[in-house]
Enzyme design. Structure first.
Site, PDB file in Angstrom:
ATOM      1  N   HIS A  46      -4.014   4.712   8.271  1.00  0.00           N
ATOM      2  CA  HIS A  46      -2.810   5.509   8.477  1.00  0.00           C
ATOM      3  C   HIS A  46      -2.813   6.661   7.478  1.00  0.00           C
ATOM      4  O   HIS A  46      -3.677   6.720   6.582  1.00  0.00           O
ATOM      5  CB  HIS A  46      -1.544   4.657   8.313  1.00  0.00           C
ATOM      6  CG  HIS A  46      -1.522   3.816   7.080  1.00  0.00           C
ATOM      7  ND1 HIS A  46      -1.438   4.360   5.816  1.00  0.00           N
ATOM      8  CD2 HIS A  46      -1.587   2.476   6.909  1.00  0.00           C
ATOM      9  CE1 HIS A  46      -1.441   3.389   4.932  1.00  0.00           C
ATOM     10  NE2 HIS A  46      -1.543   2.229   5.551  1.00  0.00           N
TER      11      HIS A  46
HETATM   12  P1  TYD Z   1       0.891  -1.592   5.169  1.00  0.00           P
HETATM   13  O1  TYD Z   1       1.051  -0.479   4.200  1.00  0.00           O
HETATM   14  O2  TYD Z   1       1.175  -1.285   6.616  1.00  0.00           O
HETATM   15  O3  TYD Z   1      -0.580  -2.178   5.015  1.00  0.00           O
HETATM   16  P2  TYD Z   1      -1.903  -1.801   5.829  1.00  0.00           P
HETATM   17  O4  TYD Z   1      -1.801  -0.369   6.174  1.00  0.00           O
HETATM   18  O5  TYD Z   1      -3.029  -2.111   4.907  1.00  0.00           O
HETATM   19  O6  TYD Z   1      -1.887  -2.673   7.029  1.00  0.00           O
HETATM   20  O7  TYD Z   1       1.771  -2.814   4.700  1.00  0.00           O
HETATM   21  C1  TYD Z   1       1.733  -4.070   5.352  1.00  0.00           C
HETATM   22  C2  TYD Z   1       3.120  -4.663   5.352  1.00  0.00           C
HETATM   23  O8  TYD Z   1       3.576  -4.880   4.039  1.00  0.00           O
HETATM   24  C3  TYD Z   1       4.132  -3.770   6.043  1.00  0.00           C
HETATM   25  O9  TYD Z   1       4.657  -4.441   7.137  1.00  0.00           O
HETATM   26  C4  TYD Z   1       5.242  -3.534   5.047  1.00  0.00           C
HETATM   27  C5  TYD Z   1       4.895  -4.351   3.853  1.00  0.00           C
HETATM   28  N1  TYD Z   1       4.943  -3.554   2.611  1.00  0.00           N
HETATM   29  C6  TYD Z   1       6.092  -3.565   1.853  1.00  0.00           C
HETATM   30  O10 TYD Z   1       7.099  -4.196   2.204  1.00  0.00           O
HETATM   31  N2  TYD Z   1       6.128  -2.857   0.683  1.00  0.00           N
HETATM   32  C7  TYD Z   1       5.054  -2.144   0.258  1.00  0.00           C
HETATM   33  O11 TYD Z   1       5.109  -1.509  -0.836  1.00  0.00           O
HETATM   34  C8  TYD Z   1       3.871  -2.108   1.053  1.00  0.00           C
HETATM   35  C9  TYD Z   1       2.667  -1.317   0.654  1.00  0.00           C
HETATM   36  C10 TYD Z   1       3.856  -2.845   2.226  1.00  0.00           C
END
Ligand code: TYD
Length: 132
Positions: A50
């Site tokens: 992303h």
């Molecule tokens: P995400 O940033 O989408 O991870 P990736 O891109 O590696 O799949 O985060 C995964 C989940 O974690 C998302 O549903 C929201 C949660 N999250 C938080 O609640 N706080 C945070 O600071 C982060 C980075 C993620």
């Protein structure tokens, strides 16, 4: 700083064990609002995929190794992180994914934004249209 770049961190060598650190503004170009980490990644898994509209980041491989693949809308850039005394600064509006995690890899990510789902661009074609 509008380009991704590797930032070398201080390394205080000590027979009791080495120590590194980063702080704003000496080592990284933004004030931190949030730190999170990615760990226990099963072999072959990919995290990220992303872009962020506003968030700037700094990523350190605190343990093990992984690759950060960036796309600026024109070309792909690959950075391999495998030491805890340097990190990768990633400015906003770059597509990014983390892959090729080693066993026991620990990715520390410092951010200048609080978590905000609205800041994510999760579709690559949408990202490309933002860049045009
Ligand atoms: P995400 O940033 O989408 O991870 P990736 O891109 O590696 O799949 O985060 C995964 C989940 O974690 C998302 O549903 C929201 C949660 N999250 C938080 O609640 N706080 C945070 O600071 C982060 C980075 C993620």
């Amino acid at each position: 700083m509008d380009k991704p770049q590797i930032i070398q961190l201080p390394k205080i060598v000590d027979p009791r064990g080495n120590l590194s650190f980063f702080e704003f503004p000496k080592q990284i170009p933004f004030a931190m609002q949030r730190v999170y980490w990615i760990y226990d990644v099963p072999g072959g898994e990919i995290r990220g995929s992303h872009a962020f509209k506003e968030q700037n980041e700094f990523i350190v491989a605190l343990s093990g190794s992984f690759d950060v693949i960036l796309h600026n809308g024109i070309e792909e850039l690959k950075f391999s992180l495998n030491r805890s005394y340097y990190g990768l600064y990633i400015p906003k509006m770059l597509w990014r994914k983390l892959e090729n995690f080693s066993t026991n890899a620990l990715a520390l990510i410092a951010s200048d934004c609080k978590y905000n789902d609205q800041d994510y661009i999760r579709d690559f074609d949408t990202f490309l249209s933002y860049k045009k």
